[in-house]
Motif scaffolding. Structure first.
Motif, short mmCIF file in Angstrom:
data_model
loop_
_atom_site.label_atom_id
_atom_site.label_comp_id
_atom_site.label_asym_id
_atom_site.label_seq_id
_atom_site.Cartn_x
_atom_site.Cartn_y
_atom_site.Cartn_z
N TYR A 72 -10.34 86.64 52.67
CA TYR A 72 -9.76 87.62 53.57
C TYR A 72 -8.83 86.98 54.60
CZ TYR A 72 -9.59 91.92 56.33
OH TYR A 72 -9.17 93.05 56.97
N TRP A 73 -8.77 85.64 54.65
CA TRP A 73 -8.00 84.94 55.69
C TRP A 73 -6.52 85.33 55.73
CZ3 TRP A 73 -8.18 82.99 60.17
CH2 TRP A 73 -7.17 82.14 60.64
N PRO A 74 -5.81 85.51 54.60
CA PRO A 74 -4.39 85.91 54.68
C PRO A 74 -4.18 87.19 55.49
CG PRO A 74 -4.91 85.17 52.47
CD PRO A 74 -6.22 85.26 53.20
N PHE A 75 -5.18 88.09 55.50
CA PHE A 75 -5.06 89.34 56.26
C PHE A 75 -5.61 89.19 57.68
CE2 PHE A 75 -5.89 90.14 51.75
CZ PHE A 75 -4.73 90.79 51.38
N HIS A 76 -6.59 88.32 57.82
CA HIS A 76 -7.27 88.19 59.11
C HIS A 76 -6.54 87.26 60.08
CE1 HIS A 76 -10.48 88.08 62.00
NE2 HIS A 76 -10.72 86.78 61.80
N LYS A 77 -5.76 86.30 59.57
CA LYS A 77 -5.17 85.28 60.44
C LYS A 77 -4.20 85.86 61.47
CE LYS A 77 -1.41 84.06 57.24
NZ LYS A 77 -0.82 82.94 56.44
N ALA A 78 -3.60 87.01 61.17
CA ALA A 78 -2.63 87.60 62.10
C ALA A 78 -3.28 88.07 63.40
CB ALA A 78 -1.90 88.76 61.42
N ILE A 79 -4.59 88.39 63.34
CA ILE A 79 -5.27 88.90 64.54
C ILE A 79 -6.40 87.97 65.00
CG2 ILE A 79 -4.73 91.30 64.01
CD1 ILE A 79 -7.59 91.56 62.88
N CYS A 80 -6.51 86.82 64.37
CA CYS A 80 -7.62 85.91 64.69
C CYS A 80 -7.17 84.89 65.73
CB CYS A 80 -8.11 85.21 63.43
SG CYS A 80 -9.53 84.12 63.72
N TYR A 81 -7.54 85.10 66.95
CA TYR A 81 -7.30 84.13 68.01
C TYR A 81 -8.31 84.36 69.12
CZ TYR A 81 -4.70 88.22 69.62
OH TYR A 81 -4.33 89.50 69.95
N ARG A 82 -8.50 83.37 69.95
CA ARG A 82 -9.48 83.46 71.03
C ARG A 82 -8.99 84.42 72.11
NH1 ARG A 82 -13.59 80.07 70.96
NH2 ARG A 82 -14.05 80.61 73.12
N ASN A 83 -9.93 85.15 72.66
CA ASN A 83 -9.67 86.02 73.80
C ASN A 83 -10.49 85.48 74.96
OD1 ASN A 83 -9.66 88.19 75.71
ND2 ASN A 83 -9.08 89.61 74.07
N GLU A 84 -9.87 84.64 75.78
CA GLU A 84 -10.60 83.93 76.84
C GLU A 84 -11.19 84.90 77.86
OE1 GLU A 84 -7.87 81.16 78.47
OE2 GLU A 84 -7.74 79.95 76.65
N PHE A 85 -10.48 85.98 78.15
CA PHE A 85 -10.99 86.95 79.13
C PHE A 85 -12.24 87.63 78.58
CE2 PHE A 85 -11.17 90.56 81.89
CZ PHE A 85 -10.66 90.11 83.09
N ALA A 86 -12.21 87.97 77.29
CA ALA A 86 -13.39 88.60 76.69
C ALA A 86 -14.55 87.62 76.62
CB ALA A 86 -13.04 89.10 75.28
N ASP A 87 -14.27 86.36 76.31
CA ASP A 87 -15.34 85.36 76.27
C ASP A 87 -16.01 85.21 77.63
OD1 ASP A 87 -14.76 84.93 73.64
OD2 ASP A 87 -13.57 83.11 73.98
N ALA A 88 -15.19 85.30 78.71
CA ALA A 88 -15.74 85.11 80.05
C ALA A 88 -16.62 86.28 80.49
CB ALA A 88 -14.61 84.92 81.05
N THR A 89 -16.34 87.46 79.96
CA THR A 89 -17.10 88.65 80.35
C THR A 89 -18.17 89.03 79.34
OG1 THR A 89 -15.42 90.08 79.33
CG2 THR A 89 -15.14 89.53 81.68
N GLN A 90 -18.32 88.28 78.26
CA GLN A 90 -19.24 88.62 77.18
C GLN A 90 -20.69 88.74 77.68
OE1 GLN A 90 -18.62 89.35 73.88
NE2 GLN A 90 -20.81 89.83 73.73
#
Length: 308
Positions: free
Chosen positions: A44-62
């Motif tokens: 699934y990586w060819p489709f997922h890579k476009a939106i796969c990145y870290r969200n630092e703000f979300a990580d901080a509020t998780q």
């Protein structure tokens, strides 16, 4: 109310590739996609890579607000800026011929401190900047070394003087001079020309000293060298203790300046030599003369100068 209810619903967990709901693992990077196996993740990586990145703000509020963090990951890009500021940045990026809109705006999303990223440099530019920084640091160290070596030269009272662009000192046998090298001047650019009654000092395009000496010297036993960004010159007096000229005595060996026609500010204003002069160094047989500069002298350039 329905929309709020949907946001509060539990997160739907299923493999993004095959739909499996058991034994799932979450993507460690984006924290928003689930996969049942590494095989499905790779497929699934060819489709997922476009939106796969870290969200630092979300990580901080998780930990404190998991629903809000999940909402931010679901909406992918979230700018923590006021709407009017976002609009201004978008208009500015479109109007300029510099970075594209995507480069400007993408750097603002999904970051706790949404500031534009700094400039990026190529490997060649990084090497050039590092080289320039090293050169500036080296020049700073050389300047400190030059200043320290110059300040450490101590002159006995009334037996020499600081003339500004050089210092000099004498005893009953020798006269010693020290010149600070101008910035960026290499030792190979330094030249000292000596004759029995003449001296000329050249440092690149500068000539800080030139003219007839106060008294004659023995050229074949005079020398000079460069060390610690200083030029040191040692002159053996022809008329000195134990080697008097005809009709001269010990008082006649005393120099009042380096040049016979030196400016008044570069002359010792003494009628007679100070008493300390008669207790100063006397040239023994086959023993090197005492040097004004302390430390081990590495001779980079010397002169058994030609006698005219």
């Amino acid at each position: 109310m329905a929309a709020v209810a949907r946001d509060d619903e539990a997160e739907i967990r299923e493999c993004s590739n095959c739909g499996e709901t058991r034994d799932l693992l979450k993507c460690s990077r984006c924290q928003s996609a689930w996969f049942c196996s590494v095989k499905c993740q790779k497929a699934y990586w060819p489709f997922h890579k476009a939106i796969c990145y870290r969200n630092e703000f979300a990580d901080a509020t998780q930990a404190s607000e998991p629903k809000f963090a999940r909402w931010m990951r679901k909406h992918q890009k979230l700018a923590v800026l006021k709407d009017d500021e976002v609009d201004r940045l978008e208009r500015a990026s479109v109007a300029t011929t510099g970075p594209s809109r995507n480069e400007v705006m993408d750097s603002m999303y999904n970051r706790i401190q949404p500031k534009p990223r700094g400039p990026t440099f190529s490997a060649e530019e990084m090497i050039a900047m590092r080289k320039q920084a090293d050169e500036e640091m080296l020049q700073g160290r050389l300047a400190c070394s030059r200043t320290r070596a110059w300040e450490e030269i101590c002159l006995p009272p009334e037996m020499g003087m600081d003339c500004g662009h050089y210092k000099w000192y004498q005893n009953q046998s020798f006269v010693e001079l020290a010149f600070p090298l101008p910035e960026h001047t290499q030792p190979k650019e330094v030249q000292v020309v000596l004759a029995p009654s003449i001296i000329e000092v050249r440092m690149g395009m500068r000539t800080p000293l030139k003219g007839q000496l106060f008294a004659d010297i023995k050229v074949e036993e005079s020398t000079w060298y460069v060390q610690d960004s200083l030029l040191s010159i040692q002159l053996l007096k022809r008329n000195r203790r134990g080697h008097y000229a005809n009709g001269s005595d010990n008082a006649g060996t005393f120099w009042k300046s380096i040049l016979r026609k030196a400016p008044e500010k570069e002359q010792l204003q003494l009628e007679y030599p100070p008493s300390a002069y008669y207790n100063s160094y006397i040239e023994p047989e086959a023993v090197p003369a005492h040097r004004m500069l302390t430390g081990k002298a590495k001779r980079t350039r010397s002169s058994n100068a030609r006698q005219s």
